[in-house]
Design an enzyme around this catalytic site. Sequence first.
Site, PDB file in Angstrom:
ATOM      1  N   ASN A  93      -6.849  -8.942  -9.109  1.00 27.36           N
ATOM      2  CA  ASN A  93      -7.391 -10.185  -8.564  1.00 27.36           C
ATOM      3  C   ASN A  93      -6.875 -11.436  -9.271  1.00 27.36           C
ATOM      4  OD1 ASN A  93      -8.853  -9.420  -6.270  1.00 27.36           O
ATOM      5  ND2 ASN A  93     -10.359  -8.427  -7.593  1.00 27.36           N
TER       6      ASN A  93
ATOM      7  N   SER B 243     -15.028  -6.195  -9.086  1.00 23.61           N
ATOM      8  CA  SER B 243     -13.682  -6.718  -8.820  1.00 23.61           C
ATOM      9  C   SER B 243     -13.277  -7.757  -9.844  1.00 23.61           C
ATOM     10  CB  SER B 243     -13.610  -7.294  -7.408  1.00 23.61           C
ATOM     11  OG  SER B 243     -14.713  -8.107  -7.151  1.00 23.61           O
TER      12      SER B 243
ATOM     13  N   HIS C 255     -11.809   0.474 -10.403  1.00 23.98           N
ATOM     14  CA  HIS C 255     -11.689  -0.535  -9.341  1.00 23.98           C
ATOM     15  C   HIS C 255     -10.853   0.019  -8.178  1.00 23.98           C
ATOM     16  CE1 HIS C 255     -10.338  -4.903  -8.218  1.00 23.98           C
ATOM     17  NE2 HIS C 255     -11.286  -4.457  -7.416  1.00 23.98           N
TER      18      HIS C 255
ATOM     19  N   GLU D  73      -7.505   0.780 -10.192  1.00 19.15           N
ATOM     20  CA  GLU D  73      -7.223  -0.012 -11.397  1.00 19.15           C
ATOM     21  C   GLU D  73      -8.274   0.397 -12.425  1.00 19.15           C
ATOM     22  OE1 GLU D  73      -7.920  -4.264 -10.885  1.00 19.15           O
ATOM     23  OE2 GLU D  73      -6.095  -4.728 -11.976  1.00 19.15           O
TER      24      GLU D  73
HETATM   25  N1  3HC Z   1     -10.772   5.031   6.645  1.00 22.13           N
HETATM   26  C1  3HC Z   1      -9.802   5.926   6.920  1.00 22.13           C
HETATM   27  N2  3HC Z   1      -8.583   5.563   7.417  1.00 22.13           N
HETATM   28  C2  3HC Z   1      -8.395   4.246   7.697  1.00 22.13           C
HETATM   29  C3  3HC Z   1      -9.377   3.268   7.459  1.00 22.13           C
HETATM   30  C4  3HC Z   1     -10.620   3.713   6.897  1.00 22.13           C
HETATM   31  N3  3HC Z   1     -11.584   2.857   6.594  1.00 22.13           N
HETATM   32  N4  3HC Z   1      -8.879   2.064   7.818  1.00 22.13           N
HETATM   33  C5  3HC Z   1      -7.630   2.268   8.250  1.00 22.13           C
HETATM   34  N5  3HC Z   1      -7.331   3.595   8.191  1.00 22.13           N
HETATM   35  C6  3HC Z   1      -6.042   4.228   8.470  1.00 22.13           C
HETATM   36  C7  3HC Z   1      -5.737   4.302   9.947  1.00 22.13           C
HETATM   37  O1  3HC Z   1      -6.272   5.467  10.509  1.00 22.13           O
HETATM   38  C8  3HC Z   1      -4.212   4.308   9.981  1.00 22.13           C
HETATM   39  O2  3HC Z   1      -3.728   5.612   9.740  1.00 22.13           O
HETATM   40  P1  3HC Z   1      -2.258   6.055  10.271  1.00 22.13           P
HETATM   41  O3  3HC Z   1      -1.267   5.250   9.467  1.00 22.13           O
HETATM   42  O4  3HC Z   1      -2.196   7.512   9.981  1.00 22.13           O
HETATM   43  O5  3HC Z   1      -2.231   5.713  11.734  1.00 22.13           O
HETATM   44  C9  3HC Z   1      -3.845   3.447   8.778  1.00 22.13           C
HETATM   45  O6  3HC Z   1      -5.006   3.393   7.926  1.00 22.13           O
HETATM   46  C10 3HC Z   1      -3.484   2.074   9.214  1.00 22.13           C
HETATM   47  O7  3HC Z   1      -4.567   1.543   9.984  1.00 22.13           O
HETATM   48  P2  3HC Z   1      -4.392   0.823  11.394  1.00 22.13           P
HETATM   49  O8  3HC Z   1      -3.233   1.417  12.139  1.00 22.13           O
HETATM   50  O9  3HC Z   1      -5.724   0.791  12.061  1.00 22.13           O
HETATM   51  O10 3HC Z   1      -4.102  -0.680  11.028  1.00 22.13           O
HETATM   52  P3  3HC Z   1      -2.953  -1.311  10.178  1.00 22.13           P
HETATM   53  O11 3HC Z   1      -1.667  -0.574  10.280  1.00 22.13           O
HETATM   54  O12 3HC Z   1      -3.016  -2.738  10.550  1.00 22.13           O
HETATM   55  O13 3HC Z   1      -3.444  -1.130   8.666  1.00 22.13           O
HETATM   56  C11 3HC Z   1      -4.659  -1.737   6.759  1.00 22.13           C
HETATM   57  C12 3HC Z   1      -4.699  -1.569   8.254  1.00 22.13           C
HETATM   58  C13 3HC Z   1      -4.524  -0.377   6.069  1.00 22.13           C
HETATM   59  C14 3HC Z   1      -5.990  -2.366   6.362  1.00 22.13           C
HETATM   60  C15 3HC Z   1      -3.421  -2.633   6.385  1.00 22.13           C
HETATM   61  O14 3HC Z   1      -3.435  -3.812   7.146  1.00 22.13           O
HETATM   62  C16 3HC Z   1      -3.378  -3.023   4.935  1.00 22.13           C
HETATM   63  O15 3HC Z   1      -2.923  -2.270   4.086  1.00 22.13           O
HETATM   64  N6  3HC Z   1      -3.846  -4.261   4.610  1.00 22.13           N
HETATM   65  C17 3HC Z   1      -3.930  -4.751   3.249  1.00 22.13           C
HETATM   66  C18 3HC Z   1      -5.172  -4.205   2.622  1.00 22.13           C
HETATM   67  C19 3HC Z   1      -5.322  -4.701   1.216  1.00 22.13           C
HETATM   68  O16 3HC Z   1      -4.563  -5.482   0.680  1.00 22.13           O
HETATM   69  N7  3HC Z   1      -6.408  -4.239   0.569  1.00 22.13           N
HETATM   70  C20 3HC Z   1      -6.754  -4.667  -0.733  1.00 22.13           C
HETATM   71  C21 3HC Z   1      -7.797  -5.714  -0.635  1.00 22.13           C
HETATM   72  S1  3HC Z   1      -8.216  -6.339  -2.220  1.00 22.13           S
HETATM   73  C22 3HC Z   1      -9.442  -5.331  -2.753  1.00 22.13           C
HETATM   74  O17 3HC Z   1      -9.908  -4.445  -2.071  1.00 22.13           O
HETATM   75  C23 3HC Z   1      -9.901  -5.597  -4.130  1.00 22.13           C
HETATM   76  C24 3HC Z   1     -11.154  -6.373  -4.244  1.00 22.13           C
HETATM   77  O18 3HC Z   1     -11.481  -6.474  -5.571  1.00 22.13           O
HETATM   78  C25 3HC Z   1     -11.106  -7.742  -3.617  1.00 22.13           C
END
Ligand code: 3HC
Length: 283
Positions: free
Chosen positions: A191, A120, A141, A153
């Site tokens: 990041n 990351s 990434h 990325e």
């Molecule tokens: N596998 C498969 N599907 C998944 C899943 C997984 N691990 N986690 C969630 N889902 C699916 C759900 O089934 C749901 O599908 P649907 O829209 O068809 O119903 C959809 O994703 C949304 O999930 P939920 O309804 O359970 O929950 P939310 O609507 O609250 O969404 C979230 C959860 C997708 C995590 C959303 O809150 C989100 O997009 N958050 C931001 C995530 C983000 O910013 N990630 C980047 C982090 S930074 C990073 O990773 C980089 C590193 O370098 C730090």
Amino acid sequence: MDIKKVAVIGGGTMGNGIAHVFAMNGFKVNLIETQQEFADRAISTITKNLDRMVSKEKIDEAKRNDSLANISVHLDIADGVKEADLVVEAVPENLDIKKTVWQAIDKSAPGHAILGSNTSSISITKLAASTNRPEKFIGMHFFNPVPVMKLVEIVRGLETDDATYTAVEETSKKLNKIPVPVNDFPGFVSNRVLMPMINEAIFCVHEGVATAESVDEVMKLGMAHPMGPLRLADFIGLDVCLDILNVLYEGFKDSKYRPCPLLVKMVDAGKLGNKTGEGFYKY
Ligand code: 3HC
């Protein structure tokens, strides 16, 4: 280059998600872990996430079964990478661990194999230098949760060649992801932009500007973020956020990236977010 066989090193949060999307899109995946217990945990997470996709009718039962059948577990790097066209490393964000792992991969992966790190924030150029093929080394990434987030990325190190970039770009598209090219600078783009926002949100709590809940409500309701920055920090892992901020701080020698003392204190206390059951929220 036609990539068919992929080795994923590490079955943690990112590694199991990466193995999941490759397997679901028809690639043969060797998932490499250090212990059977960790490998079992990774397979059980992938199974749970595939089952959730079946229950939401995103994939059918046959696709779920084919995806699982595409994954085989290995406990030895040499054995797991020996036939790989692409190796994706997702081991902990620690330079020494990553270097050791990359040296082992470099020894056993075929000469044509592309080497991708899911780091990351650690320099791709530096990791590439621990192998004998920096031109085939690239940052790949992914974002958490990997089966959901569309971005890959793609980070070009100083010596990454065009053929490597093109192969990884095409492969990312086959995963139904959207590749975005960036150059190798601390924190890349994702990041470098995300972590100062999270850090500033933590400073708001630290200085008593607002509670964690209020900071998150502001960003969710006012800025349409799917989750607030503090909930997101818990989701990423507060230790990971701290490591990345330190990479930015050291890399740019600029005080604007200094980690908030509250973040440092929470990591010292072992409150790392979702994975330990407590961070800015309790889980
Ligand atoms: N596998 C498969 N599907 C998944 C899943 C997984 N691990 N986690 C969630 N889902 C699916 C759900 O089934 C749901 O599908 P649907 O829209 O068809 O119903 C959809 O994703 C949304 O999930 P939920 O309804 O359970 O929950 P939310 O609507 O609250 O969404 C979230 C959860 C997708 C995590 C959303 O809150 C989100 O997009 N958050 C931001 C995530 C983000 O910013 N990630 C980047 C982090 S930074 C990073 O990773 C980089 C590193 O370098 C730090």
